[in-house]
Design an enzyme around this catalytic site. Structure first.
Site, mmCIF file in Angstrom:
data_model
loop_
_atom_site.group_PDB
_atom_site.id
_atom_site.type_symbol
_atom_site.label_atom_id
_atom_site.label_comp_id
_atom_site.label_asym_id
_atom_site.label_seq_id
_atom_site.Cartn_x
_atom_site.Cartn_y
_atom_site.Cartn_z
ATOM 1 N N GLN A 33 0.066 5.862 1.698
ATOM 2 C CA GLN A 33 -0.693 5.061 2.486
ATOM 3 C C GLN A 33 -0.282 3.693 2.887
ATOM 4 O OE1 GLN A 33 -5.216 4.725 2.243
ATOM 5 N NE2 GLN A 33 -4.551 2.757 1.335
ATOM 6 N N ARG A 38 -12.181 6.742 -8.448
ATOM 7 C CA ARG A 38 -12.599 8.389 -8.834
ATOM 8 C C ARG A 38 -12.600 8.552 -10.394
ATOM 9 N NH1 ARG A 38 -9.861 9.348 -3.655
ATOM 10 N NH2 ARG A 38 -11.407 10.379 -2.373
ATOM 11 N N GLN A 48 -0.173 -0.641 -3.962
ATOM 12 C CA GLN A 48 1.085 0.590 -4.309
ATOM 13 C C GLN A 48 0.434 1.545 -4.990
ATOM 14 O OE1 GLN A 48 4.041 0.416 -3.105
ATOM 15 N NE2 GLN A 48 4.736 2.353 -4.505
ATOM 16 N N LYS A 49 -0.623 1.707 -5.367
ATOM 17 C CA LYS A 49 -1.478 2.858 -6.165
ATOM 18 C C LYS A 49 -1.350 4.075 -5.029
ATOM 19 C CE LYS A 49 -4.437 5.552 -8.177
ATOM 20 N NZ LYS A 49 -5.756 5.635 -7.460
ATOM 21 N N GLN A 74 -11.535 10.512 6.605
ATOM 22 C CA GLN A 74 -10.276 10.513 5.847
ATOM 23 C C GLN A 74 -10.709 11.566 4.808
ATOM 24 O OE1 GLN A 74 -10.227 6.128 4.721
ATOM 25 N NE2 GLN A 74 -9.529 6.909 2.799
ATOM 26 N N HIS A 128 -8.730 -3.419 -7.108
ATOM 27 C CA HIS A 128 -9.294 -4.102 -5.792
ATOM 28 C C HIS A 128 -9.267 -5.401 -5.790
ATOM 29 C CE1 HIS A 128 -11.770 -0.212 -5.493
ATOM 30 N NE2 HIS A 128 -10.980 0.003 -4.473
HETATM 31 P P1 AMP Z 1 -9.709 2.464 -2.216
HETATM 32 O O1 AMP Z 1 -11.239 1.617 -2.391
HETATM 33 O O2 AMP Z 1 -9.372 3.588 -3.300
HETATM 34 O O3 AMP Z 1 -9.490 3.015 -0.757
HETATM 35 O O4 AMP Z 1 -8.669 1.357 -2.461
HETATM 36 C C1 AMP Z 1 -8.837 0.258 -1.527
HETATM 37 C C2 AMP Z 1 -7.403 -0.471 -1.899
HETATM 38 O O5 AMP Z 1 -7.261 -0.898 -3.084
HETATM 39 C C3 AMP Z 1 -5.989 0.379 -1.369
HETATM 40 O O6 AMP Z 1 -5.113 -0.380 -0.851
HETATM 41 C C4 AMP Z 1 -5.687 0.538 -2.767
HETATM 42 O O7 AMP Z 1 -4.290 1.146 -2.785
HETATM 43 C C5 AMP Z 1 -5.940 -0.116 -3.806
HETATM 44 N N1 AMP Z 1 -5.813 0.044 -5.010
HETATM 45 C C6 AMP Z 1 -6.771 1.171 -5.510
HETATM 46 N N2 AMP Z 1 -6.690 1.099 -6.826
HETATM 47 C C7 AMP Z 1 -5.727 0.323 -7.240
HETATM 48 C C8 AMP Z 1 -5.010 -0.155 -8.292
HETATM 49 N N3 AMP Z 1 -5.191 0.784 -9.549
HETATM 50 N N4 AMP Z 1 -3.990 -0.985 -8.375
HETATM 51 C C9 AMP Z 1 -3.776 -1.727 -7.177
HETATM 52 N N5 AMP Z 1 -4.337 -1.475 -6.004
HETATM 53 C C10 AMP Z 1 -5.292 -0.460 -5.778
#
Ligand code: AMP
Length: 281
Positions: free
Chosen positions: A153, A187, A148-149, A61, A37
Site C-alpha cells: 500500500q 484485525r 510500512q506494515k 477496498q 496508528h
Molecule cells: P488501517 O487502519 O489498518 O487501515 O491502517 C492505517 C494506517 O496505519 C496504515 O498506513 C497502516 O499501514 C498503518 N499501520 C497499521 N498497523 C500498523 C503497525 N503495526 N505499525 C505501523 N503502522 C501501522
C-alpha cells in the site's frame, strides 16, 4: 479535538489552520486504533503543526466475502486515543458522504498492484487509491503518513503521488509490534488464544529469513521455500502468499540483491494477517 463527519466541516477546519500559517499532516486509518496508528500521529507531528486523522472503513477496498461488515469500529474509544496522541481533528465520514448516489470515479495504479495482496484481493488497491485520492483532495495535507506494515500500500501510494503530481510529501513509518513480535493490527482482535499464539509464526519466519540472509543465503527460491516450510509447521497457519520481491518493483526475485521486501499473508481461521521485512542485501 474536533470530530467532523462532513466534507465541508473538515475543509473549513483545514482552511482555518492554513490561514493561521500551520502545516497540515494527515494520517488515514480505518479506526479501531492501536499503538501502530498512534506512532503515525507522532511521526506526522514531527513535520506538521496540525494533524488530521481520517477514520473510514472504506467499503471499496473490501472484496466480496471479506470482513467489511465485521471490521471492528469504536469511534468513542478512537477519539480518546487520537486526542491523547495529539490529533487536532478527526474526519469520520459516512459511506454516503464519500460515495454519494451516482459515484463513478476511480483511481488505479498499475504494475505495483498486480502481485502480493493485489493478486489475492482483486480490486483492493483500486479502492485504496481511490479513497486516499479523495482524502488528499478533501484535506489537502502538506504531508501524509502511512505504515510500512502495509508495504505494498505504501509503495502504491508513493507511486500514485509521483505519477499524478499530487502536491504533498509521503512519509512511511516503521512497523509497530506487540512485545512478542506480532505486528499490531486492528484485525488481531479476531484471533482466539490459539490463533494469537500461532500468529507469531509470521514475525518468526521473517526473523529466520533475516538470519539466513546474514549467514550468506542469496537464493530467493530457497529462502522462500524455507519460510513456507517453517510456516507450514504451524498447523493453524494457512498460507495466502510468501514472496521475496524487489523493494522497488515488487516483482519476485531469483537472486537476493539490493533492497528486498519479504512479504507474507497468512490466514488463521477467517483472519488474514500480513507482515513484512525490508532487507538490504
Ligand atoms: P488501517 O487502519 O489498518 O487501515 O491502517 C492505517 C494506517 O496505519 C496504515 O498506513 C497502516 O499501514 C498503518 N499501520 C497499521 N498497523 C500498523 C503497525 N503495526 N505499525 C505501523 N503502522 C501501522
Amino acid at each position: 479535538m474536533e470530530i467532523f463527519k462532513d466534507i465541508k466541516g473538515i475543509r473549513d477546519f483545514v482552511k482555518r489552520e492554513r490561514q493561521a500559517g500551520r502545516r497540515v499532516g494527515l494520517v488515514p486509518t480505518m479506526g479501531y486504533l492501536h499503538q501502530g496508528h498512534l506512532s503515525l500521529v507522532k511521526i506526522a507531528l514531527e513535520s506538521a503543526d496540525t494533524v488530521v486523522m481520517s477514520i473510514f472503513v472504506n467499503p471499496l477496498q473490501f472484496g466480496i466475502g471479506e470482513d467489511y461488515e465485521e471490521y471492528p469500529r469504536d469511534l468513542t474509544r478512537d477519539a480518546e486515543l487520537a486526542a491523547s496522541a495529539g490529533v487536532a481533528a478527526i474526519f469520520a465520514p459516512t459511506v454516503a458522504e464519500m460515495y454519494p448516489k451516482g459515484y463513478a470515479s476511480y483511481v488505479e495504479v498499475e504494475q505495483l498492484t498486480e502481485g502480493l495482496c493485489g493478486a489475492s484481493r482483486p480490486g483492493h488497491f483500486r479502492g485504496v487509491t481511490t479513497v486516499v485520492s479523495k482524502l488528499f483532495n478533501i484535506v489537502q495535507p502538506d504531508v501524509a503518513v502511512f505504515g510500512q506494515k502495509d508495504a505494498q500500500q505504501a509503495a502504491v501510494i508513493q507511486r500514485m503521488v509521483r505519477d499524478l503530481n499530487m502536491p504533498l510529501e509521503i512519509v512511511v513509518a516503521p512497523i509497530v509490534r506487540e512485545s512478542d513480535g506480532l505486528a499490531m493490527s486492528s484485525r488481531n482482535v479476531y484471533l482466539n488464544d490459539e490463533q494469537r499464539r500461532a500468529g507469531l509464526v509470521l514475525s518468526k519466519s521473517l526473523g529466520m529469513a533475516r538470519e539466513r540472509i546474514a549467514a550468506g543465503e542469496r537464493d530467493a527460491v530457497k529462502l522462500r521455500q524455507a519460510m513456507v516450510d517453517f510456516i507450514k509447521s504451524e498447523p493453524l497457519a494457512d498460507i495466502d502468499y510468501v514472496e521475496v520481491v524487489s523493494r522497488e518493483s515488487l516483482k519476485p526475485l531469483e537472486e537476493l540483491a539490493g533492497p528486498i521486501l519479504i512479504a507474507l499473508a497468512v490466514r488463521f481461521g477467517n483472519t488474514r494477517l500480513i507482515d513484512n521485512a525490508v532487507v538490504e542485501v
